[in-house]
Design a protein around this motif. Sequence first.
Motif, PDB file in Angstrom:
ATOM      1  N   GLN A   6      -0.822  -0.012   3.190  1.00  0.00           N
ATOM      2  CA  GLN A   6      -1.417   0.481   4.432  1.00  0.00           C
ATOM      3  C   GLN A   6      -2.369   1.626   4.126  1.00  0.00           C
ATOM      4  O   GLN A   6      -2.045   2.544   3.369  1.00  0.00           O
ATOM      5  CB  GLN A   6      -0.342   0.967   5.408  1.00  0.00           C
ATOM      6  CG  GLN A   6      -0.919   1.464   6.735  1.00  0.00           C
ATOM      7  CD  GLN A   6       0.146   1.960   7.704  1.00  0.00           C
ATOM      8  OE1 GLN A   6       1.296   2.155   7.308  1.00  0.00           O
ATOM      9  NE2 GLN A   6      -0.228   2.144   8.955  1.00  0.00           N
ATOM     10  N   SER A   7      -3.583   1.554   4.715  1.00  0.00           N
ATOM     11  CA  SER A   7      -4.559   2.641   4.586  1.00  0.00           C
ATOM     12  C   SER A   7      -4.369   3.591   5.758  1.00  0.00           C
ATOM     13  O   SER A   7      -4.494   3.181   6.919  1.00  0.00           O
ATOM     14  CB  SER A   7      -5.988   2.088   4.586  1.00  0.00           C
ATOM     15  OG  SER A   7      -6.199   1.256   3.476  1.00  0.00           O
ATOM     16  N   ARG A   8      -4.072   4.855   5.449  1.00  0.00           N
ATOM     17  CA  ARG A   8      -3.801   5.819   6.508  1.00  0.00           C
ATOM     18  C   ARG A   8      -4.367   7.174   6.110  1.00  0.00           C
ATOM     19  O   ARG A   8      -3.994   7.720   5.071  1.00  0.00           O
ATOM     20  CB  ARG A   8      -2.299   5.929   6.753  1.00  0.00           C
ATOM     21  CG  ARG A   8      -1.910   6.944   7.820  1.00  0.00           C
ATOM     22  CD  ARG A   8      -0.404   7.067   7.939  1.00  0.00           C
ATOM     23  NE  ARG A   8       0.212   5.825   8.369  1.00  0.00           N
ATOM     24  CZ  ARG A   8       1.538   5.658   8.470  1.00  0.00           C
ATOM     25  NH1 ARG A   8       2.352   6.644   8.141  1.00  0.00           N
ATOM     26  NH2 ARG A   8       2.032   4.504   8.875  1.00  0.00           N
ATOM     27  N   ASP A   9      -5.290   7.683   6.927  1.00  0.00           N
ATOM     28  CA  ASP A   9      -5.878   9.008   6.707  1.00  0.00           C
ATOM     29  C   ASP A   9      -6.440   9.148   5.298  1.00  0.00           C
ATOM     30  O   ASP A   9      -6.264  10.177   4.631  1.00  0.00           O
ATOM     31  CB  ASP A   9      -4.833  10.107   6.956  1.00  0.00           C
ATOM     32  CG  ASP A   9      -4.301  10.089   8.379  1.00  0.00           C
ATOM     33  OD1 ASP A   9      -5.087   9.732   9.284  1.00  0.00           O
ATOM     34  OD2 ASP A   9      -3.115  10.407   8.581  1.00  0.00           O
ATOM     35  N   GLY A  10      -7.099   8.087   4.825  1.00  0.00           N
ATOM     36  CA  GLY A  10      -7.711   8.142   3.507  1.00  0.00           C
ATOM     37  C   GLY A  10      -6.734   7.965   2.365  1.00  0.00           C
ATOM     38  O   GLY A  10      -7.119   8.064   1.196  1.00  0.00           O
ATOM     39  N   ARG A  11      -5.466   7.705   2.674  1.00  0.00           N
ATOM     40  CA  ARG A  11      -4.457   7.507   1.638  1.00  0.00           C
ATOM     41  C   ARG A  11      -3.929   6.080   1.688  1.00  0.00           C
ATOM     42  O   ARG A  11      -3.952   5.430   2.729  1.00  0.00           O
ATOM     43  CB  ARG A  11      -3.288   8.490   1.829  1.00  0.00           C
ATOM     44  CG  ARG A  11      -3.690   9.953   1.680  1.00  0.00           C
ATOM     45  CD  ARG A  11      -2.503  10.886   1.899  1.00  0.00           C
ATOM     46  NE  ARG A  11      -2.034  10.847   3.281  1.00  0.00           N
ATOM     47  CZ  ARG A  11      -0.925  10.248   3.675  1.00  0.00           C
ATOM     48  NH1 ARG A  11      -0.159   9.609   2.786  1.00  0.00           N
ATOM     49  NH2 ARG A  11      -0.561  10.268   4.945  1.00  0.00           N
ATOM     50  N   ALA A  12      -3.458   5.595   0.551  1.00  0.00           N
ATOM     51  CA  ALA A  12      -2.885   4.253   0.452  1.00  0.00           C
ATOM     52  C   ALA A  12      -1.376   4.367   0.288  1.00  0.00           C
ATOM     53  O   ALA A  12      -0.889   5.048  -0.621  1.00  0.00           O
ATOM     54  CB  ALA A  12      -3.491   3.501  -0.727  1.00  0.00           C
ATOM     55  N   GLU A  13      -0.638   3.715   1.172  1.00  0.00           N
ATOM     56  CA  GLU A  13       0.823   3.750   1.134  1.00  0.00           C
ATOM     57  C   GLU A  13       1.358   2.330   0.950  1.00  0.00           C
ATOM     58  O   GLU A  13       1.025   1.427   1.721  1.00  0.00           O
ATOM     59  CB  GLU A  13       1.367   4.339   2.434  1.00  0.00           C
ATOM     60  CG  GLU A  13       2.890   4.359   2.493  1.00  0.00           C
ATOM     61  CD  GLU A  13       3.412   4.839   3.834  1.00  0.00           C
ATOM     62  OE1 GLU A  13       4.629   4.719   4.069  1.00  0.00           O
ATOM     63  OE2 GLU A  13       2.587   5.318   4.654  1.00  0.00           O
ATOM     64  N   THR A  14       2.154   2.139  -0.086  1.00  0.00           N
ATOM     65  CA  THR A  14       2.739   0.826  -0.343  1.00  0.00           C
ATOM     66  C   THR A  14       3.898   0.577   0.615  1.00  0.00           C
ATOM     67  O   THR A  14       4.791   1.414   0.770  1.00  0.00           O
ATOM     68  CB  THR A  14       3.240   0.724  -1.791  1.00  0.00           C
ATOM     69  OG1 THR A  14       2.148   0.959  -2.679  1.00  0.00           O
ATOM     70  CG2 THR A  14       3.819  -0.656  -2.065  1.00  0.00           C
TER      71      THR A  14
END
Length: 711
Positions: A645-653
């Motif tokens: 998931q792309s969230r606030d410029g960060r990638a979270e698996t």
Amino acid sequence: MRLHKTPRIPKPAKRRGASPIAFWLTFSFLFLFYFIHPWFILAQEEPPQFKPKHEISVTLKLIQVYVTDSKGQPLTDLEKEDFEVFDNGQRKNLTEFEKHLHSFLLPPESEKASEIATRETEPASRKFFLFFDFVYNNPKGLRATRKAALHFLDNIIQANDEIGIITYSLEGGLAVREYLSRDHGKIRRFVEAIGLKDYQGSVENLEARYWQQATEENPLDVSQRGGVGAGIWSKPEKDPIMDSPNVSEEMKRAFMTSENRVQALTFLREMTKLSKALGYLPGIKHLILFSSGIPYSLIYGIQTEDKSGGTWRQDWGQTQLQYYLDDMQKAISHANLVVYAFDTEDSVARINQDLRLTGILTLGKIADYSGGKYFGNIHNYTRGLEEVQKITGCYYVLGYYVDAQWDGQYHEVKVRVNRPKTRVYAQKGYFNPKPFKDLTALEKQLHLVDLCLSEKPLLQEPLALESGGFSFYEKGKENLILWTRLVREEMAKLAGNKLELLFVIFDKEDSIAALERRKIKLSSLPETEAGTVYFSPPFELPAGTYRGRVVMRNLDTGRSALGSSDLALGSEQPGELALGLPALLTAGQISEHDNSPLFFPPGWNRYALVSPRLKTGTEEFYALLTCSSPAGHSPELEFKSVLIQSRDGRAETIGSELQPLSSRHEAGRLSCLVRLKTRPLEPGLYHIYFHTTDKTTGARAARSLSLTVTD
């Protein structure tokens, strides 16, 4: 006969930051379409005592106006009270008024600039068409035309301006070569190619491919005509009349005049058709015309003294040409086309020439009637284009109510400004709209071009089609398939049984990479909520990014539905393991299918194909994966996936589990249906990475898919 007139629509309250003009453009179109259009009228249940033959409704008419002082400087301080508008001689009450001022007209770092900038509305964009006339022109004029057009692209246009290209040539006739676009690099490539090499625009590319599908004929490709300006530079063959010593000079002169009249008639007639078609694009369009013009004497004749005979030559012109010129001017005015004519004839050669024998008066007449301006020397294009910049940098939008009827009748419009020594540039009139079935073939073609090429179609608000695309490898080359779901209840909103379905694929240059057309009858669709999924044939395409368009259009009313998807294809993979672009599915109602691929795995039709969008809270969805493998090899494949998931410029698996459900293996290809389980998905943007490994060889392949989760 009784006429039914709907009550005037009350003016809505303005929302902060919203443009009333933009609101009324949208509202008026929807109101007109649903409440005036003939198919809707027929569908209404009328009381027995009242069955009107004609419907009249009130709609808002918008006029864009440019005003300059005696020195050609735009006036930026006018208010609604300064304007008077007359429609067919009747003064109208102005209900809407907006002032638009481009920032490049504001003096930098001045109090006045700051004051105006905060008070006025900054226009989103201007619409320009560059018109290259290769018939009424000459080699020297064409070279200057090319320089002027490049100067225009480099120094005049703004980032948000939309540019299109129109050409007129002996071989190609009148054609829209590029539709309105903000891709200025594409427009520049066309201009640079003038007279140098073949160039086929995206619009004519679409037109040729469409008619090939519609008529099952292979039309003459524009590139086979010799490129832009073909015929202008080529040496003519020997003419049996003009080169014959046995033909008198009088006969030769008559023959030349006849040929010129035919060419002039063709130009005027085709320009009229195009202008009427462009009239369906809202707002003002600026036409930069590069031409030497039709000789004025050819249209209106000339009366001169014949010194050899001591008499007067009385030539009063051609009534037919005069009629077509008048009709063309009305069509240009209706289309809100403002013509800025740049004369490409050599001014030195005209010093001792009767102006009536040139195109000066014709170009000036056309430009003036449209509310534009004539520029007499193409070599002074820098000054002329700067004046165009000033004129188009500030404009006013005036709105008033009219009784709109679908009869195609022409209305004359006059705009006055209560200021001395001013010049007003405004359209001279407009045509009432016509039902779609009465439009010309060119108008219908522009309708299709607008649907396929516009970021947001201008001519209508199409219904939404669910659609998407996936791919597979065949002998190392990737093939793309588009699909769409047609639900009878939804398609019934197109109001008709005669429909066409188009699958169109554009490359990154907006050129047609592939097109498939078929006819569909509404009655053939099943009466189920799930509908029928239609598949295009496979299109073999090179690596690159593509835009898929699926269009469903009613051929009688013009009502349309549109689906769009962005797709990326990889490079060739000869003799290697390769993974195609996945297709996304969900559990749900089972659809019927038309022309579905034979290589799909068993049981796939128990699920519903969906575009890459899922609902919030989804915990389970499915994917169709297709792999190619070297010929003669039976791979043992293992699939894995990673959800991010792309969230606030960060990638979270995001934790997920992939489970194969079924597969089908045939020579060189394996397709697999897999299920993905995860935690309830929150709204946002996600990326799925699919990985496959051949356990027998260790070969690997990967592919990604982006999807959006919404409420």
